[in-house]
Design a protein around this motif. Structure first.
Motif, mmCIF file in Angstrom:
data_model
loop_
_atom_site.group_PDB
_atom_site.id
_atom_site.type_symbol
_atom_site.label_atom_id
_atom_site.label_comp_id
_atom_site.label_asym_id
_atom_site.label_seq_id
_atom_site.Cartn_x
_atom_site.Cartn_y
_atom_site.Cartn_z
ATOM 1 N N GLY A 189 -39.256 -18.879 -2.430
ATOM 2 C CA GLY A 189 -40.272 -19.887 -2.208
ATOM 3 C C GLY A 189 -41.417 -19.448 -1.324
ATOM 4 N N GLN A 208 -53.749 -24.523 -7.477
ATOM 5 C CA GLN A 208 -52.863 -25.668 -7.684
ATOM 6 C C GLN A 208 -51.569 -25.236 -8.369
ATOM 7 O OE1 GLN A 208 -52.995 -28.792 -6.627
ATOM 8 N NE2 GLN A 208 -51.026 -29.201 -7.633
ATOM 9 N N ALA A 242 -49.399 -23.450 -5.882
ATOM 10 C CA ALA A 242 -48.761 -24.413 -4.985
ATOM 11 C C ALA A 242 -47.569 -25.084 -5.666
ATOM 12 C CB ALA A 242 -49.780 -25.462 -4.539
ATOM 13 N N GLU A 243 -47.716 -25.414 -6.939
ATOM 14 C CA GLU A 243 -46.622 -26.035 -7.691
ATOM 15 C C GLU A 243 -45.446 -25.077 -7.849
ATOM 16 O OE1 GLU A 243 -48.175 -27.394 -11.390
ATOM 17 O OE2 GLU A 243 -49.535 -28.861 -10.486
ATOM 18 N N LYS A 290 -44.643 -22.588 -5.878
ATOM 19 C CA LYS A 290 -43.993 -22.475 -4.571
ATOM 20 C C LYS A 290 -43.117 -23.693 -4.285
ATOM 21 C CE LYS A 290 -45.582 -21.219 -0.776
ATOM 22 N NZ LYS A 290 -46.353 -21.294 0.485
ATOM 23 N N ALA A 291 -43.652 -24.878 -4.542
ATOM 24 C CA ALA A 291 -42.910 -26.114 -4.276
ATOM 25 C C ALA A 291 -41.619 -26.180 -5.085
ATOM 26 C CB ALA A 291 -43.783 -27.325 -4.577
ATOM 27 N N ALA A 292 -41.625 -25.531 -6.256
ATOM 28 C CA ALA A 292 -40.436 -25.502 -7.115
ATOM 29 C C ALA A 292 -39.468 -24.393 -6.715
ATOM 30 C CB ALA A 292 -40.852 -25.326 -8.573
#
Length: 239
Positions: A28, A174, A177-178, A180-182
């Motif tokens: 992550g 964007q 970021a998605e 990484k968030a996953a």
């Protein structure tokens, strides 16, 4: 997911460009690989993806190495090169199909992702176009579409913002970021470290084939003042 590069030395032929480089990318995490032209960024990437063999040191991804289990190692990586590489005889739609087959993705789910991505990059009306009709920036967008369809643990992107328009840069940020968030991990080289403010967890600064500094992006100006000042002088371009 952990990528561990330890005491990596290597280069092209007899010429050594990298000199015992060590760093890691954790689960992550987004790590930015920065440095002047010729500092060893792309050479490092080429060793990680297996285009070059280390003269010394090791590269381990989730416990796998190219030497011990090449298939398991490579299956964990999606790579976007600096210069887009497309098949001139395939349409955008067919490039997406090839990606789905190569990564053994669920076709329905992958096409759901693809449809969203081509809309994001404003390519949804160009699915039947061949690469000859694409500009460099559009070719780069095609590469990014194929990369973000996959769900590999590690995404490696070499200079993702070159050739992209302002809207596309924001789209890529964007998507990063998605990812990484996953829980996905990202290793990225860039000429514009400021663009990654708030996204990059750490930077690794290469100089003459060695790790000259590493730390959080908030510490970049303090740890690498000479490069930061050049970025200020040249319209915030860090490299």
């Amino acid at each position: 997911m952990t990528l561990v590069v330890e005491n990596l030395a290597g280069g092209y032929g007899k010429e050594s460009i990298l000199h015992e480089i060590s760093f890691k990318v954790d689960d992550g995490e987004l790590v930015a690989l920065v440095g002047l032209n010729g500092s060893g960024k792309s050479t490092t990437i080429n060793h990680i993806i297996g285009l070059l063999s280390p003269k010394k040191g090791s590269i381990t991804l989730n416990g796998a190495t190219l030497q011990s289990d090449s298939a398991a190692y490579k299956a964990q990586i999606t790579y976007v090169p600096e210069q887009p590489i497309l098949y001139e005889e395939l349409t955008l739609r067919e490039h997406i199909d090839v990606t789905i087959t190569a990564y053994q993705l669920d076709e329905e789910l992958a096409w759901q992702r693809a449809e969203r991505l081509v809309k994001i990059f404003r390519l949804d009306n160009k699915l039947n176009w061949f690469p000859v009709h694409f500009s460099k920036g559009m070719r780069q967008k095609v590469m990014l579409v194929m990369a973000f369809i996959t769900d590999t643990p590690l995404l490696i992107i070499d200079e993702p913002f070159i050739g992209l328009d302002v809207l596309a840069v924001q789209d890529v940020l964007q998507l990063i970021a998605e990812r990484k968030a996953a829980g996905g991990s990202i290793l990225l080289t860039t000429h514009v470290l400021d663009t990654l403010a708030g996204l990059a967890d750490r930077f690794v600064y290469l100089k003459a084939g060695k790790v000259a500094a590493t730390g959080s992006t908030n510490d970049f100006a303090r740890l690498v003042p000479e490069l930061h000042q050049k970025g200020v002088e040249y319209e915030n371009t860090i490299l």
